[in-house]
Design an enzyme around this catalytic site. Structure first.
Site, PDB file in Angstrom:
ATOM      1  NE  ARG A 145      -2.075   1.952   3.634  1.00  0.00           N
ATOM      2  CZ  ARG A 145      -2.698   2.253   4.759  1.00  0.00           C
ATOM      3  NH1 ARG A 145      -3.921   1.831   4.989  1.00  0.00           N
ATOM      4  NH2 ARG A 145      -2.089   2.957   5.678  1.00  0.00           N
TER       5      ARG A 145
ATOM      6  CB  CYS B   5      -1.588   5.655   2.721  1.00  0.00           C
ATOM      7  SG  CYS B   5      -2.982   6.559   3.416  1.00  0.00           S
TER       8      CYS B   5
END
Length: 124
Positions: A101, A103
């Protein structure tokens, strides 16, 4: 290559597809917390907006024959990085397989959203 489209998730608000399936991978467009029936953002909190954006993403995964357990990468955009912990509390309920991920905070998101999420998933 195949275009994925479902009425269970918000229609694209620009010249793009909800997702593209290519070579066994699904590439989704970013999902903001629009109610698929009204096309509006109905909540004001990061928690509620994260829930809706993730549910929208889930409907696209489902339409392509995939699910959250097959997501290999997400990119998450937050209007306020100070919402990081609250966002994570919602995110971890759905992405229990812990995909890779990124972010980060962005200057603005479409329609004043607090969050946008896109994903890459395997479709078997």
């Amino acid at each position: 290559m195949k275009t994925i489209e479902t009425k269970s998730a918000p229609a694209a608000i620009g010249p793009y597809s909800q997702a593209i399936l290519a070579n066994g991978f699904l590439y989704t467009s970013g999902q903001i917390p629009l109610n698929p029936e009204t096309g509006t953002i109905e909540s004001q909190t990061i928690e509620d907006q994260a829930e809706q954006a993730i549910k929208n993403l889930g409907e696209i995964l489902k339409a392509a024959g995939s699910d959250f357990s097959k997501v290999v990468k997400t990119t998450c955009f937050l209007a306020h990085i100070s919402d990081f912990a609250a966002f994570n509390a919602i995110y971890e309920k759905y992405f229990i397989s812990k995909p890779a991920r990124s972010c980060f905070e962005v200057a603005a998101l479409p329609k004043g959203a607090l969050v946008e999420i896109e994903a890459v998933a395997v479709v078997e």
